[in-house]
Motif scaffolding. Structure first.
Motif, PDB file in Angstrom:
ATOM      1  N   VAL A 277       3.188   6.676  -2.563  1.00  0.00           N
ATOM      2  CA  VAL A 277       3.961   6.959  -3.416  1.00  0.00           C
ATOM      3  C   VAL A 277       4.117   7.371  -4.620  1.00  0.00           C
ATOM      4  O   VAL A 277       4.417   8.027  -5.087  1.00  0.00           O
ATOM      5  CB  VAL A 277       5.355   6.213  -3.004  1.00  0.00           C
ATOM      6  CG1 VAL A 277       6.993   6.854  -3.286  1.00  0.00           C
ATOM      7  CG2 VAL A 277       5.793   6.185  -1.698  1.00  0.00           C
ATOM      8  N   TRP A 278       3.135   5.947  -5.784  1.00  0.00           N
ATOM      9  CA  TRP A 278       3.353   5.803  -6.437  1.00  0.00           C
ATOM     10  C   TRP A 278       2.711   6.625  -8.063  1.00  0.00           C
ATOM     11  O   TRP A 278       2.896   7.836  -7.972  1.00  0.00           O
ATOM     12  CB  TRP A 278       3.160   4.184  -7.296  1.00  0.00           C
ATOM     13  CG  TRP A 278       2.856   4.391  -8.716  1.00  0.00           C
ATOM     14  CD1 TRP A 278       3.983   5.051  -9.520  1.00  0.00           C
ATOM     15  CD2 TRP A 278       2.081   3.995  -9.414  1.00  0.00           C
ATOM     16  NE1 TRP A 278       3.305   4.494 -10.928  1.00  0.00           N
ATOM     17  CE2 TRP A 278       2.417   3.566 -11.188  1.00  0.00           C
ATOM     18  CE3 TRP A 278       0.749   3.172  -9.388  1.00  0.00           C
ATOM     19  CZ2 TRP A 278       1.487   3.248 -12.083  1.00  0.00           C
ATOM     20  CZ3 TRP A 278      -0.126   2.269  -9.817  1.00  0.00           C
ATOM     21  CH2 TRP A 278       0.578   1.906 -11.363  1.00  0.00           C
ATOM     22  N   VAL A 279       1.590   6.848  -6.745  1.00  0.00           N
ATOM     23  CA  VAL A 279       0.268   7.604  -6.828  1.00  0.00           C
ATOM     24  C   VAL A 279       1.213   9.203  -7.181  1.00  0.00           C
ATOM     25  O   VAL A 279       0.178  10.457  -7.600  1.00  0.00           O
ATOM     26  CB  VAL A 279      -1.121   7.244  -6.438  1.00  0.00           C
ATOM     27  CG1 VAL A 279      -2.054   8.604  -6.200  1.00  0.00           C
ATOM     28  CG2 VAL A 279      -1.609   5.951  -6.678  1.00  0.00           C
ATOM     29  N   THR A 280       1.336   9.611  -5.713  1.00  0.00           N
ATOM     30  CA  THR A 280       1.617  10.717  -4.660  1.00  0.00           C
ATOM     31  C   THR A 280       2.658  11.149  -6.396  1.00  0.00           C
ATOM     32  O   THR A 280       2.714  12.393  -7.162  1.00  0.00           O
ATOM     33  CB  THR A 280       2.196  10.891  -3.621  1.00  0.00           C
ATOM     34  OG1 THR A 280       1.543  10.041  -3.068  1.00  0.00           O
ATOM     35  CG2 THR A 280       3.211  12.319  -3.319  1.00  0.00           C
ATOM     36  N   ASN A 281       3.749  10.866  -6.831  1.00  0.00           N
ATOM     37  CA  ASN A 281       4.966  11.157  -7.676  1.00  0.00           C
ATOM     38  C   ASN A 281       3.998  11.331  -9.068  1.00  0.00           C
ATOM     39  O   ASN A 281       4.315  12.581  -9.803  1.00  0.00           O
ATOM     40  CB  ASN A 281       5.510   9.779  -8.134  1.00  0.00           C
ATOM     41  CG  ASN A 281       6.560   9.893  -7.113  1.00  0.00           C
ATOM     42  OD1 ASN A 281       6.618  10.682  -6.144  1.00  0.00           O
ATOM     43  ND2 ASN A 281       7.507   8.775  -7.099  1.00  0.00           N
ATOM     44  N   ILE A 282       3.119  10.937  -9.696  1.00  0.00           N
ATOM     45  CA  ILE A 282       2.020  10.695 -10.271  1.00  0.00           C
ATOM     46  C   ILE A 282       1.607  12.323  -9.655  1.00  0.00           C
ATOM     47  O   ILE A 282       1.352  13.032 -10.849  1.00  0.00           O
ATOM     48  CB  ILE A 282       1.030   9.762 -10.440  1.00  0.00           C
ATOM     49  CG1 ILE A 282       2.122   8.645 -11.437  1.00  0.00           C
ATOM     50  CG2 ILE A 282       0.092  10.462 -11.862  1.00  0.00           C
ATOM     51  CD1 ILE A 282       1.373   7.102 -11.442  1.00  0.00           C
TER      52      ILE A 282
ATOM     53  N   ILE B 138       0.748  -0.943   0.054  1.00  0.00           N
ATOM     54  CA  ILE B 138       0.117  -0.045   0.424  1.00  0.00           C
ATOM     55  C   ILE B 138       0.379   1.398   0.265  1.00  0.00           C
ATOM     56  O   ILE B 138       0.507   2.168  -0.555  1.00  0.00           O
ATOM     57  CB  ILE B 138      -0.451   0.408   1.216  1.00  0.00           C
ATOM     58  CG1 ILE B 138      -1.928  -1.240   1.104  1.00  0.00           C
ATOM     59  CG2 ILE B 138      -2.109   1.677   1.606  1.00  0.00           C
ATOM     60  CD1 ILE B 138      -2.526  -1.358  -0.180  1.00  0.00           C
ATOM     61  N   ASP B 139       2.017   0.909   0.989  1.00  0.00           N
ATOM     62  CA  ASP B 139       2.973   2.461   0.421  1.00  0.00           C
ATOM     63  C   ASP B 139       3.395   2.641  -1.021  1.00  0.00           C
ATOM     64  O   ASP B 139       3.592   3.232  -0.754  1.00  0.00           O
ATOM     65  CB  ASP B 139       4.027   2.319   1.842  1.00  0.00           C
ATOM     66  CG  ASP B 139       3.697   2.102   3.485  1.00  0.00           C
ATOM     67  OD1 ASP B 139       2.303   2.831   3.745  1.00  0.00           O
ATOM     68  OD2 ASP B 139       4.151   1.219   3.707  1.00  0.00           O
TER      69      ASP B 139
END
Length: 197
Positions: free
Chosen positions: A7-12, A2-3
């Motif tokens: 992080v992936w969604v935040t980077n996008i 989940i972390d």
């Protein structure tokens, strides 16, 4: 897991905000489409980076970009650029020579169609001035008819059967004058021969 997804969604999201901000400050000109292309590539890299890491755990985009940067700044790049520049100069010189020979023959056949012509041009690239110099232009006027027999010098090392007669008459001077004006070169580098076919 989940972390990593967070992080992936935040980077996008950060990448989209960055791209939007850059697009808003770009002026409306031809560069905008190139900037959008580069920004789109950046967004694609941000999106696929975690997917690549699933298949290759050792994948690190920073290491690849630092290798590319070090190559661009290193001495290998300068050597490669010089190598490709030298190859390009050789190829361009050869193409220039061939085109110049064709141009000479075309000009002569259009102006003096009663004869056939051959051309041989010596072209050298001047590194200091960054220009091509025409050192020598040899034109052969091919005369149809019975071929004269020339002296043949037989040596143990070479055979010389030259049948070239330098034209210094009106015809030779007219050819020199024509090519000199067309090619913008001196008459001194042009030699006109008459050969029998």
């Amino acid at each position: 897991m989940i972390d990593l997804l967070k992080v992936w969604v935040t980077n996008i999201t950060v990448a989209i905000f960055f791209i939007t901000a850059v697009e808003m400050i770009l002026p409306d000109n031809s560069m905008k489409k190139y900037a959008k292309f580069v920004l789109g590539l950046m967004l694609i890299v941000v999106i696929i980076n975690p997917i690549i890491k699933l298949f290759d755990k050792d994948f690190d985009l920073n290491s690849y970009s630092s290798k590319a940067t070090s190559y661009m700044e290193g001495s290998n790049q300068a050597a490669d650029i010089n190598k490709y520049k030298d190859i390009n100069i050789v190829n361009t010189t050869e193409n220039f020579k061939i085109n110049l020979q064709k141009e000479c023959i075309t000009n002569l056949e259009e102006t003096y169609p009663e004869n056939k012509y051959n051309a041989d041009v010596d072209v050298v690239y001047d590194n200091k001035n960054g220009a091509f110099n025409i050192n020598k232009v040899e034109i052969e006027v091919v005369d149809s008819g019975v071929q004269n027999i020339k002296n043949i010098k037989i040596d143990t090392q070479s055979v010389d059967a030259s049948n070239k007669n330098i034209l210094t008459n009106t015809q030779g001077n007219q050819i020199k004058k024509l090519l000199s004006s067309k090619l913008k070169i001196s008459n001194d580098v042009i030699t006109v021969y008459k050969v029998n076919s």
